[in-house]
Design an enzyme around this catalytic site. Structure first.
Site, PDB file in Angstrom:
ATOM      1  N   LYS A  38      -3.321 -42.017  -7.596  1.00  0.00           N
ATOM      2  CA  LYS A  38      -1.978 -42.258  -8.060  1.00  0.00           C
ATOM      3  C   LYS A  38      -0.994 -41.280  -7.444  1.00  0.00           C
ATOM      4  O   LYS A  38       0.202 -41.549  -7.382  1.00  0.00           O
ATOM      5  CB  LYS A  38      -1.931 -42.109  -9.596  1.00  0.00           C
ATOM      6  N   GLY A  39      -1.495 -40.120  -7.022  1.00  0.00           N
ATOM      7  CA  GLY A  39      -0.611 -39.022  -6.628  1.00  0.00           C
ATOM      8  C   GLY A  39       0.391 -39.331  -5.538  1.00  0.00           C
ATOM      9  O   GLY A  39       1.463 -38.738  -5.492  1.00  0.00           O
ATOM     10  N   GLU A  94      -0.639 -39.637   1.360  1.00  0.00           N
ATOM     11  CA  GLU A  94      -1.363 -38.920   0.303  1.00  0.00           C
ATOM     12  C   GLU A  94      -0.500 -37.789  -0.244  1.00  0.00           C
ATOM     13  O   GLU A  94       0.379 -37.274   0.449  1.00  0.00           O
ATOM     14  CB  GLU A  94      -2.678 -38.417   0.926  1.00  0.00           C
ATOM     15  N   ASP A  95      -0.733 -37.413  -1.488  1.00  0.00           N
ATOM     16  CA  ASP A  95       0.093 -36.367  -2.095  1.00  0.00           C
ATOM     17  C   ASP A  95      -0.198 -34.991  -1.506  1.00  0.00           C
ATOM     18  O   ASP A  95       0.710 -34.258  -1.148  1.00  0.00           O
ATOM     19  CB  ASP A  95      -0.063 -36.352  -3.630  1.00  0.00           C
ATOM     20  N   ASP A  98      -6.142 -30.683   0.154  1.00  0.00           N
ATOM     21  CA  ASP A  98      -6.627 -29.426  -0.425  1.00  0.00           C
ATOM     22  C   ASP A  98      -7.929 -29.073   0.304  1.00  0.00           C
ATOM     23  O   ASP A  98      -7.881 -28.512   1.401  1.00  0.00           O
ATOM     24  CB  ASP A  98      -6.797 -29.687  -1.933  1.00  0.00           C
ATOM     25  N   LYS A 126      -2.585 -27.441   1.610  1.00  0.00           N
ATOM     26  CA  LYS A 126      -3.030 -26.092   1.233  1.00  0.00           C
ATOM     27  C   LYS A 126      -4.139 -25.681   2.190  1.00  0.00           C
ATOM     28  O   LYS A 126      -5.312 -25.804   1.874  1.00  0.00           O
ATOM     29  CB  LYS A 126      -3.590 -26.105  -0.202  1.00  0.00           C
ATOM     30  N   PHE A 147      -1.942 -24.088  -7.844  1.00  0.00           N
ATOM     31  CA  PHE A 147      -2.074 -25.435  -8.399  1.00  0.00           C
ATOM     32  C   PHE A 147      -0.676 -25.914  -8.739  1.00  0.00           C
ATOM     33  O   PHE A 147       0.036 -25.293  -9.523  1.00  0.00           O
ATOM     34  CB  PHE A 147      -2.975 -25.474  -9.632  1.00  0.00           C
ATOM     35  N   ASP A 154      -0.320 -34.361 -10.596  1.00  0.00           N
ATOM     36  CA  ASP A 154      -0.521 -34.217 -12.041  1.00  0.00           C
ATOM     37  C   ASP A 154      -1.440 -33.063 -12.401  1.00  0.00           C
ATOM     38  O   ASP A 154      -2.178 -32.522 -11.565  1.00  0.00           O
ATOM     39  CB  ASP A 154      -1.168 -35.489 -12.598  1.00  0.00           C
ATOM     40  N   ARG A 160       3.611 -35.966 -13.373  1.00  0.00           N
ATOM     41  CA  ARG A 160       3.809 -36.721 -12.132  1.00  0.00           C
ATOM     42  C   ARG A 160       5.271 -37.094 -11.920  1.00  0.00           C
ATOM     43  O   ARG A 160       5.727 -37.282 -10.801  1.00  0.00           O
ATOM     44  CB  ARG A 160       2.997 -38.019 -12.160  1.00  0.00           C
TER      45      ARG A 160
HETATM   46  P1  IMP Z   1      -9.156 -32.672  -1.720  1.00  0.00           P
HETATM   47  O1  IMP Z   1     -10.194 -33.741  -1.611  1.00  0.00           O
HETATM   48  O2  IMP Z   1      -9.738 -31.376  -2.222  1.00  0.00           O
HETATM   49  O3  IMP Z   1      -8.349 -32.460  -0.472  1.00  0.00           O
HETATM   50  O4  IMP Z   1      -8.232 -33.069  -2.909  1.00  0.00           O
HETATM   51  C1  IMP Z   1      -7.204 -33.894  -2.771  1.00  0.00           C
HETATM   52  C2  IMP Z   1      -6.798 -34.391  -4.135  1.00  0.00           C
HETATM   53  O5  IMP Z   1      -6.937 -33.402  -5.155  1.00  0.00           O
HETATM   54  C3  IMP Z   1      -5.336 -34.713  -4.092  1.00  0.00           C
HETATM   55  O6  IMP Z   1      -5.132 -36.050  -3.713  1.00  0.00           O
HETATM   56  C4  IMP Z   1      -4.887 -34.429  -5.510  1.00  0.00           C
HETATM   57  O7  IMP Z   1      -5.038 -35.584  -6.294  1.00  0.00           O
HETATM   58  C5  IMP Z   1      -5.822 -33.365  -6.008  1.00  0.00           C
HETATM   59  N1  IMP Z   1      -5.200 -32.013  -5.920  1.00  0.00           N
HETATM   60  C6  IMP Z   1      -5.503 -31.021  -5.061  1.00  0.00           C
HETATM   61  N2  IMP Z   1      -4.728 -29.951  -5.243  1.00  0.00           N
HETATM   62  C7  IMP Z   1      -3.895 -30.261  -6.252  1.00  0.00           C
HETATM   63  C8  IMP Z   1      -2.812 -29.552  -6.903  1.00  0.00           C
HETATM   64  O8  IMP Z   1      -2.458 -28.410  -6.595  1.00  0.00           O
HETATM   65  N3  IMP Z   1      -2.190 -30.230  -7.905  1.00  0.00           N
HETATM   66  C9  IMP Z   1      -2.530 -31.488  -8.279  1.00  0.00           C
HETATM   67  N4  IMP Z   1      -3.507 -32.193  -7.684  1.00  0.00           N
HETATM   68  C10 IMP Z   1      -4.189 -31.586  -6.689  1.00  0.00           C
HETATM   69 MG    MG Z   2      -4.565 -37.689  -4.729  1.00  0.00          MG
END
Ligand code: IMP
Ligand code: MG
Length: 173
Positions: A38-39, A94-95, A98, A126, A147, A154, A160
């Protein structure tokens, strides 16, 4: 909560990104944006409205986190696309990137559908948290290891709708 990126800065950056994306594709070629729910929904909505009429779009939903702040490292497909990607210019929207695990999974499954080009746009990055090396062509803002919530992101499904990006204090992950 402390504001990290105010709404006005976000909107200025969206206009820049939209211009950059449009300039990167041959004039009149269709650009198909795939929003990761949803992000990604707020970023997607602003981005497409800053672009011209050659945009089409679709939605995909994956789950990478539970309801908290820690990544499980596991990615599940919750909703697949309605559209075919073969021969199209596709951009994943994508939002945040990470660890990079979610995007790596998405890029792999979408690339297998033979798009003409496949790129990725992330509102936030990040880099200090990266576990896998993933390519993101368009990044809105690079941030430190906080975070954050707002602008689609969210914590436990809340925040959100906030227009700024804010750091959530008392983070446990
Ligand atoms: P990744 O697979 O670790 O890169 O995570 C990506 C997903 O984790 C993103 O699409 C977000 O939904 C969630 N996420 C990662 N960091 C944050 C944050 O700081 N705030 C909120 N959601 C996050
Ligand atoms: Mg996401």
């Amino acid at each position: 909560m402390q504001i990290l990126i105010p709404a006005e800065r976000i909107q200025a950056r969206i206009r820049e990104l939209a211009g950059q994306i449009e300039a990167d594709y041959p004039a009149d070629d269709e650009i198909h944006l795939v929003c990761v729910l949803k992000g990604g929904f707020v970023f997607m909505a602003d981005l497409v409205r800053a672009m011209g009429p050659r945009v089409t779009l679709d939605f995909i939903a994956v789950s990478s986190y539970g309801t908290g702040k820690k990544s499980s490292g596991e990615v599940r497909m919750l909703k697949d696309l309605d559209s075919r990607l073969e021969g199209r210019h596709v951009i994943i929207v994508e939002d945040i990137v990470d660890t990079g695990l979610t995007l790596t999974y998405l890029q792999d499954i979408l690339r297998a559908r033979a798009p003409r080009t496949l790129r990725t746009a992330c509102f936030l990055s990040k880099p200090s948290r990266r576990v896998v090396d993933v390519t993101v062509e368009y990044v809105g803002f690079t941030i430190d290891d906080h975070f954050v919530v707002g602008y689609g992101l969210d914590y436990g499904e809340r925040y959100r709708n906030l227009q700024d990006i804010s750091v959530l204090d008392g983070a446990d992950g």
